[in-house]
Design a protein around this motif. Structure first.
Motif, PDB file in Angstrom:
ATOM      1  N   SER A  42      24.845  32.191  12.003  1.00  0.00           N
ATOM      2  CA  SER A  42      24.405  31.140  11.076  1.00  0.00           C
ATOM      3  C   SER A  42      24.440  29.797  11.785  1.00  0.00           C
ATOM      4  O   SER A  42      25.058  29.639  12.846  1.00  0.00           O
ATOM      5  N   PHE A  87      26.319  25.153   8.642  1.00  0.00           N
ATOM      6  CA  PHE A  87      27.216  25.305   7.499  1.00  0.00           C
ATOM      7  C   PHE A  87      28.603  24.729   7.807  1.00  0.00           C
ATOM      8  O   PHE A  87      29.029  24.668   8.974  1.00  0.00           O
ATOM      9  N   THR A 116      31.277  26.115   6.276  1.00  0.00           N
ATOM     10  CA  THR A 116      32.172  27.260   6.120  1.00  0.00           C
ATOM     11  C   THR A 116      31.668  28.438   6.941  1.00  0.00           C
ATOM     12  O   THR A 116      30.543  28.432   7.451  1.00  0.00           O
ATOM     13  N   SER A 147      30.694  31.832   0.970  1.00  0.00           N
ATOM     14  CA  SER A 147      30.754  30.372   0.964  1.00  0.00           C
ATOM     15  C   SER A 147      29.450  29.770   1.479  1.00  0.00           C
ATOM     16  O   SER A 147      28.959  28.766   0.946  1.00  0.00           O
ATOM     17  N   GLN A 148      28.852  30.385   2.496  1.00  0.00           N
ATOM     18  CA  GLN A 148      27.580  29.883   3.020  1.00  0.00           C
ATOM     19  C   GLN A 148      26.464  30.047   2.003  1.00  0.00           C
ATOM     20  O   GLN A 148      25.581  29.199   1.890  1.00  0.00           O
ATOM     21  N   GLU A 160      26.901  27.201  -0.309  1.00  0.00           N
ATOM     22  CA  GLU A 160      26.456  25.960   0.334  1.00  0.00           C
ATOM     23  C   GLU A 160      24.935  25.844   0.314  1.00  0.00           C
ATOM     24  O   GLU A 160      24.376  24.791  -0.014  1.00  0.00           O
ATOM     25  N   MET A 161      24.254  26.924   0.676  1.00  0.00           N
ATOM     26  CA  MET A 161      22.797  26.884   0.726  1.00  0.00           C
ATOM     27  C   MET A 161      22.217  26.664  -0.668  1.00  0.00           C
ATOM     28  O   MET A 161      21.249  25.910  -0.833  1.00  0.00           O
ATOM     29  N   GLN A 184      20.207  24.502   7.473  1.00  0.00           N
ATOM     30  CA  GLN A 184      21.003  25.704   7.228  1.00  0.00           C
ATOM     31  C   GLN A 184      20.171  26.942   7.546  1.00  0.00           C
ATOM     32  O   GLN A 184      19.050  27.094   7.072  1.00  0.00           O
TER      33      GLN A 184
END
Length: 565
Positions: free
Chosen positions: A43, A46, A48, A53-54, A57-58, A107
């Motif tokens: 990834s 991010f 995290t 968690s990602q 976030e996204m 991201q």
């Protein structure tokens, strides 16, 4: 290399559904296809590290773009058969791809999938900029053009084979250039292949696709056509027909429709009308040759029997499914009639002055009949589940070959390795293969071979036969699931039990993994070219252990020891 942009299949999906579904598929593709798995993931952008968690976030960043219903782009990059990128090369490819599209800071989640001879990398990129919160249009909306440029840079940087019809290539001066259109067209005509999804299906079945049949037998007719009637007649002799549909046209092989441009650029209706004049349907009734299934290559073992078995399986499944649906429809209608009759019997008549009792009776009757419907629905669902268990998906061609107890099991390996070299361990003597207790694996005799399966897959062995991890053939062990480090370790342990020392053959990534495991576990690999690598890895491990021991024995400063008291 090939790049594709995957459109959103459900434009009405919420952002949470779109992002969650894509990331779940990229990281856990076996939830949708048990034969596909993610062998490497990474990834970018991010705060995290955990997938959940990602994902959050996204989604949170995507929600900032209130005017955009879909802020993520999904791309797939495929390598040619036999090409095996390392983890470092995957990361570098992602960097080059994001840089060419101008999305370095965005991201990104990516995963390398393995389910065919062609490894392919899925990328999901959030187009919302993390600082400006603007939704970026890569390359001013022409992102697929930038993606082709990125592919050219990756091929040049990492030395991969270039597709014959690739749009771009890196020139001697380091700049990107396009091949001359005529040259590209000639190469595409000579080397044209079905799309990646179709090639994957051919790999699983061993059967030529309708698109391949049209390319092989229709492209030359399209290029040499001089008039519409001769064109229709020559196609019919190959089992193909060309029909106008709306403002365009479609090619048909049997009843399978194919876009003409996927067969040859000159096959589109505008191109043909420029050469042959306005479209003319066939004047006479055409005798279109009926084409049956055809193998990809000659002399595929037992392929005709495989096709017959597969057709019989799906014919029986379809008949059983149709019979079940008819029976369930009849049962639903019967229940509806019975319930209606019961309601009319109980609720008709005079209820004057008995309103409360009528309401109570209606309530009781509604609950009773709802329970009857729920019971019938549950029974139908159970029957459908049993039918699916009875008629599981028919195995792929390779899996089917491995299930044939009376045949030589080497046939499946010949098919599997027709384009790539096997990842193999070889001993100096022929030790008759016998089932052994190897870690988390179950052994099963298949002809003169021993097949090893993951123990958690043991329940599926008898039904599917396709989850083979490695195969003991006596003098050699072939590793099918070679990207799985635990599988390679188990195969090396089996080899150490059989021979003590041995050689390994395969691609560089597999050999590098064996070098690491040999240094870590003391396996004796005889390859002369690997000895330096094994010794360097041993020294690196010894230094790392010594540093770890030293770190544990160094006394902590007084202020550190007293902290927290």
């Amino acid at each position: 290399m090939v790049v594709k942009k995957i459109k959103n299949p459900k434009k009405s999906a919420s952002k949470a559904g779109r992002i969650g579904g894509l990331l779940d598929y990229i990281l856990n593709p076996e939830s949708k296809n048990e034969n596909e798995k993610c062998v490497y993931a990474g990834s970018r952008g991010f705060l995290t590290d955990s997938p959940q968690s990602q994902k959050a976030e996204m989604l949170a960043l995507s929600q900032e773009a209130v005017r955009s219903k879909d802020t993520v782009n999904h791309y797939v990059i495929s390598w040619q058969a036999g090409e095996q990128p390392s983890h470092q090369q995957i990361d570098e490819a992602v960097d080059l791809f994001l840089d060419e599209l101008g999305l370095n800071d965005h991201q990104t989640v990516y995963g390398l999938h393995a389910d065919t001879d062609n490894l392919h990398l899925h990328l999901v990129i959030n187009r919302v900029h993390p600082e400006s919160l603007k939704v970026i249009k890569p390359n001013k909306g022409f992102d697929i053009e930038a993606a082709h440029k990125a592919i050219a840079r990756i091929e040049h940087a990492q030395g991969w084979h270039r597709e014959p019809h690739g749009r771009y290539q890196v020139l001697e001066n380091g700049e990107l250039g396009r091949e001359h259109i005529d040259t590209a067209l000639d190469a595409a005509r000579k080397q044209r292949q079905p799309d990646q999804v179709t090639r994957d299906r051919e790999q699983r079945t061993g059967e030529k696709s309708a698109q391949r049949l049209a390319i092989e037998d229709g492209a030359a007719i399209i290029q040499s056509a001089t008039d519409w009637q001769t064109f229709h007649r020559q196609l019919a002799e190959k089992g193909i027909r060309y029909e106008k549909k709306g403002s365009g046209a479609m090619l048909f092989v049997g009843e399978v429709a194919i876009k003409p441009s996927s067969v040859d650029r000159a096959a589109s209706l505008p191109h043909l009308q420029k050469r042959l004049g306005p479209y003319q349907p066939p004047i006479d009734r055409l005798n279109i040759v009926e084409r049956g299934p055809e193998p990809i290559q000659a002399a595929q073992p037992d392929w005709e029997r495989f096709i017959k078995d597969r057709q019989a399986h799906y014919t029986a499944r379809n008949a059983a499914t149709l019979a079940l649906r008819k029976r369930q429809d009849a049962e639903r209608k019967q229940l509806a009639t019975q319930q209606k009759t019961k309601r009319e019997t109980i609720l008709t008549g005079s209820w004057k002055g008995k309103g409360d009792l009528l309401n109570a009776m209606r309530s009781v009757l509604a609950a009773e009949q709802a329970a009857e419907k729920a019971g019938l629905k549950e029974g139908h669902q159970q029957a459908s589940k049993q039918l699916r268990q009875q008629y599981r998906p028919f195995p792929d061609y390779e899996e089917w070959l491995r299930q044939q107890q009376q045949q030589q099991p080497e046939q499946a390996d010949v098919w599997r390795y027709r384009h790539t070299e096997p990842q193999r361990i070889q001993g100096d003597t022929h030790e008759p293969p016998t089932p052994r207790d190897i870690r988390a694996y179950t052994a099963r005799m298949t002809g003169r071979q021993v097949h090893y399966f993951r123990k958690e897959n043991a329940g599926q062995i008898a039904e599917q036969g396709g989850a083979v991890s490695f195969v003991d053939k006596g003098r050699e062990i072939d590793i099918h699931d070679w990207r799985n480090r635990d599988c390679v370790l188990a195969a090396l342990q089996l080899s150490a039990q059989k021979w003590g020392d041995f050689r390994i053959n395969g691609n560089p990534e597999y050999k590098a993994m064996c070098v690491e495991l040999a240094a870590e576990h003391g396996f004796k690999i005889n390859n002369p070219e690997l000895q330096t690598g094994i010794e360097n890895e041993r020294q690196r491990l010894q230094q790392a252990r010594a540093q770890a021991v030293q770190k544990e024995t160094v006394p902590q400063p007084v202020h550190e020891r007293g902290r927290g008291r």
